[in-house]
Enzyme design. Structure first.
Site, PDB file in Angstrom:
ATOM      1  CE  LYS A 194      -3.559   2.499   2.502  1.00 44.94           C
ATOM      2  NZ  LYS A 194      -4.550   2.485   3.575  1.00 44.94           N
ATOM      3  CE  LYS A 247      -5.995   2.041  -0.530  1.00 43.24           C
ATOM      4  NZ  LYS A 247      -6.463   2.137   0.792  1.00 43.24           N
TER       5      LYS A 247
HETATM    6  C1  PBG Z   1      -7.063   3.881   5.454  1.00 48.79           C
HETATM    7  C2  PBG Z   1      -7.561   3.562   4.092  1.00 48.79           C
HETATM    8  C3  PBG Z   1      -7.428   4.432   3.009  1.00 48.79           C
HETATM    9  C4  PBG Z   1      -8.047   3.818   1.922  1.00 48.79           C
HETATM   10  C5  PBG Z   1      -8.528   2.578   2.347  1.00 48.79           C
HETATM   11  N1  PBG Z   1      -8.210   2.431   3.707  1.00 48.79           N
HETATM   12  C6  PBG Z   1      -6.852   5.793   2.932  1.00 48.79           C
HETATM   13  C7  PBG Z   1      -5.544   6.077   3.511  1.00 48.79           C
HETATM   14  O1  PBG Z   1      -4.681   5.219   3.673  1.00 48.79           O
HETATM   15  O2  PBG Z   1      -5.342   7.249   3.845  1.00 48.79           O
HETATM   16  C8  PBG Z   1      -8.142   4.449   0.572  1.00 48.79           C
HETATM   17  C9  PBG Z   1      -9.120   3.914  -0.387  1.00 48.79           C
HETATM   18  C10 PBG Z   1      -9.422   4.802  -1.527  1.00 48.79           C
HETATM   19  O3  PBG Z   1      -8.801   5.864  -1.751  1.00 48.79           O
HETATM   20  O4  PBG Z   1     -10.337   4.440  -2.285  1.00 48.79           O
HETATM   21  N2  PBG Z   1      -6.875   2.878   6.346  1.00 48.79           N
END
Ligand code: PBG
Length: 328
Positions: A194, A247
């Protein structure tokens, strides 16, 4: 010329016969945002077509999606600021509206596959995925909190837990806690690679979960790195993850491919909020043919190697399949 590749493209019947990749409805997971209350369906400005649903209305939405052939959902809660604290303690209170809604959904639609989100940010007054101490996101003190959250969600009946926090060691920490409490069948889809991405902006608007200070670069990965994703892959595999996720998806197709080539686990990709917003905006302006570009994007994620795609496009894609605008 004895070799003419165009012969295999001469008609739709031939093209369909030699098509290497497809996007079936069963490989899609549809993210849904939840808010407490009744009769609420509030739009998210930067994500046209996506809403925050109150528990009563999300049941109807899920029913509609199931009828379209979508079977899997990822649920994210938006909690009021006044309920947040440093330790994200509301996250594991069994009477919180998120856990209650999961229970209701599983009771009503046991056949639906429900994935939760494990991270502190929607519940934390600091807006970070981990515990903040003196401006630092501390890893090891976050693990017990995540694990309590995971147990509460498993107890509410989720099929898959989705740790999105990127703390070190959290998959094995959660797995041990789950097994010790009898939740041997609750799966873990780890957010393995991520990245600290600018494409999460609309999501943070939806949940009002942006960090109050600093950024997420000490725990989310540097967008410049790929080899490091292999290191995360090895760890999550050893720690007992059932799925590995990359991601965002579109700027990271090479990473999806790399993980697919190096793992026997199913690979998922999160086609995130900013990627959705970009295409929607261009479509609304008439600068791009949305109905054609959207399935092409999903196809590219599958072709890169994703077995599963988490995408805000899922419902519209299913509707286009139903109207036979898209042929499976
Ligand atoms: C946070 C989380 C995020 C997303 C999913 N879980 C945002 C972040 O890490 O700030 C993002 C998903 C998206 O942008 O569609 N735990």
């Amino acid at each position: 010329m004895n070799i003419r590749p165009r012969r295999n493209r001469k008609s739709e019947a031939v093209r369909a016969m030699v098509r290497e990749t497809n996007v079936s409805l069963t490989c899609l997971m549809y993210p849904l945002f939840l808010i407490d209350g009744k009769g609420q369906k509030t739009p998210i400005q930067s994500m046209p077509g996506i809403y925050r649903w109150s528990p009563d209305l999300v049941l109807t939405e899920i029913e509609e999606c199931l009828q379209l052939g979508l079977t899997s959902f990822v649920l994210f809660p938006a909690f009021e600021e006044s309920l947040k604290d440093r330790e994200a303690s509301i996250s594991y209170r069994t009477d919180n509206f998120y856990l209650k809604t999961i229970r209701e959904i599983k009771a009503r639609f046991p056949e639906a596959c429900i994935m939760s989100d494990v991270a502190m940010d929607p519940y934390s007054s600091d807006g970070h995925d981990g515990l903040v101490e003196n401006g630092e996101i501390v890893n090891d003190k976050t693990l017990p909190i995540l694990s309590k959250m995971a147990l509460a969600q498993a107890d509410a009946g989720v099929d898959i837990l989705g740790p999105s926090d990127m703390m070190d060691g959290r998959v094995s920490f959660m797995r041990e806690a789950l097994d010790a409490n009898g939740f041997v069948n609750t799966s873990i889809m780890s957010y393995t690679a991520k990245y600290a991405s600018a494409f999460y902006g609309p999501f943070r608007e939806a949940l009002d979960s942006a960090p109050k200070s600093g950024d997420k670069k000490t725990y989310q990965m540097d967008p410049a790195n790929k080899i490091e994703a292999l290191r995360e892959l090895m760890l999550d595999t050893e720690e007992g993850a059932d799925f590995l996720m990359v991601k965002p998806a579109l700027c990271y197709l090479d990473v999806i491919h790399l993980l697919k080539e190096n793992s026997t686990l199913p690979i998922s990709a999160y086609n995130v909020s900013g990627e959705y917003a970009m295409l929607k905006a261009a479509g609304e302006k008439g600068w791009i043919n949305y109905e054609k570009a959207m399935p092409e994007m999903l196809l590219s994620i599958r072709r890169a190697g994703a077995d599963v795609i988490l995408t805000y496009f899922a419902k519209e894609y299913a509707q286009l399949v139903k109207s036979r605008t898209i042929e499976l």
